[in-house]
Write a protein that holds these residues in place. Structure first.
Motif, short mmCIF file in Angstrom:
data_model
loop_
_atom_site.label_atom_id
_atom_site.label_comp_id
_atom_site.label_asym_id
_atom_site.label_seq_id
_atom_site.Cartn_x
_atom_site.Cartn_y
_atom_site.Cartn_z
N GLY A 162 66.11 -3.24 -7.47
CA GLY A 162 66.30 -4.51 -6.81
C GLY A 162 65.59 -5.66 -7.51
O GLY A 162 64.99 -5.49 -8.57
N ILE A 163 65.68 -6.82 -6.88
CA ILE A 163 65.06 -8.02 -7.40
C ILE A 163 63.74 -8.25 -6.68
O ILE A 163 63.65 -8.11 -5.46
CB ILE A 163 65.98 -9.23 -7.22
CG1 ILE A 163 67.30 -9.00 -7.95
CG2 ILE A 163 65.31 -10.51 -7.73
CD1 ILE A 163 68.34 -10.08 -7.71
N GLU A 164 62.73 -8.62 -7.45
CA GLU A 164 61.43 -8.85 -6.86
C GLU A 164 61.46 -10.04 -5.90
O GLU A 164 62.24 -10.97 -6.06
CB GLU A 164 60.36 -9.07 -7.94
CG GLU A 164 60.56 -10.31 -8.79
CD GLU A 164 61.37 -10.07 -10.04
OE1 GLU A 164 62.15 -9.09 -10.07
OE2 GLU A 164 61.22 -10.85 -11.00
N ASN A 165 60.58 -9.99 -4.90
CA ASN A 165 60.49 -11.01 -3.89
C ASN A 165 59.04 -11.49 -3.80
O ASN A 165 58.13 -10.67 -3.67
CB ASN A 165 60.96 -10.47 -2.54
CG ASN A 165 61.06 -11.54 -1.48
OD1 ASN A 165 61.21 -12.72 -1.78
ND2 ASN A 165 61.00 -11.12 -0.22
N TYR A 166 58.84 -12.81 -3.87
CA TYR A 166 57.50 -13.37 -3.86
C TYR A 166 57.29 -14.30 -2.68
O TYR A 166 58.22 -14.99 -2.24
CB TYR A 166 57.24 -14.16 -5.15
CG TYR A 166 57.28 -13.34 -6.41
CD1 TYR A 166 56.15 -12.65 -6.83
CD2 TYR A 166 58.44 -13.25 -7.17
CE1 TYR A 166 56.18 -11.88 -8.00
CE2 TYR A 166 58.47 -12.49 -8.33
CZ TYR A 166 57.34 -11.81 -8.73
OH TYR A 166 57.37 -11.06 -9.88
N ALA A 167 56.07 -14.33 -2.19
CA ALA A 167 55.70 -15.34 -1.22
C ALA A 167 55.82 -16.71 -1.86
O ALA A 167 55.55 -16.88 -3.05
CB ALA A 167 54.28 -15.11 -0.73
N GLU A 168 56.23 -17.69 -1.07
CA GLU A 168 56.41 -19.03 -1.60
C GLU A 168 55.15 -19.57 -2.26
O GLU A 168 55.22 -20.26 -3.28
CB GLU A 168 56.86 -19.98 -0.49
CG GLU A 168 57.15 -21.39 -0.97
CD GLU A 168 57.65 -22.28 0.14
OE1 GLU A 168 57.94 -23.45 -0.13
OE2 GLU A 168 57.75 -21.80 1.29
N SER A 169 54.00 -19.22 -1.72
CA SER A 169 52.74 -19.74 -2.22
C SER A 169 52.37 -19.24 -3.61
O SER A 169 51.51 -19.83 -4.27
CB SER A 169 51.61 -19.41 -1.25
OG SER A 169 51.47 -18.01 -1.09
N VAL A 170 53.01 -18.15 -4.06
CA VAL A 170 52.65 -17.58 -5.36
C VAL A 170 53.79 -17.63 -6.37
O VAL A 170 53.60 -17.22 -7.52
CB VAL A 170 52.15 -16.13 -5.24
CG1 VAL A 170 51.02 -16.05 -4.21
CG2 VAL A 170 53.29 -15.18 -4.87
#
Length: 115
Positions: A55-63
């Motif tokens: 899958g595609i990585e998912n990041y918190a908006e803050s990082v």
């Protein structure tokens, strides 16, 4: 029980970089999702970065744009490259390996960013 060993935390000044590592005692390809979470005093645990298998990585908006999650299946290791660190990134960081049947956590590593 899955054993996760974390390393790479420490004290860094604002704008600096750290790379966290999490090595598992089992193949990480056995898990649906691997990722990193963090918890600061007085705040709830939050997801920082996750990536499902294929899958595609998912990041918190803050990082976003600053952190990168990656994995090395041969080493059974998950990494979190953290660049341009900010004081608000200060927290205990936990790696996580998860699937339908298990939800394994590292013991945590302290990241402190000075202003």
């Amino acid at each position: 029980q899955v054993h996760l060993v974390e390393s790479g935390g420490g004290l860094v000044q604002s704008g600096g970089s750290l790379r966290l590592s999490c090595t598992a005692s089992v193949p990480i390809v056995s898990f649906n999702t691997v990722g990193w979470y963090r918890q600061a005093p007085g705040k709830q645990r939050e997801s920082v970065a996750t990536i499902p298998h294929t899958g595609i990585e998912n990041y918190a908006e803050s990082v976003k744009g600053r952190f990168t999650i990656s994995r090395d299946s041969a080493q059974n290791t998950v990494f979190l490259q953290m660049n341009n660190l900010k004081p608000e990134d200060t927290a205990v960081y936990y790696c996580n390996l998860r699937d339908v049947f298990v939800n394994s956590w590292g013991q945590g590593t302290q990241v402190t960013v000075s202003s």
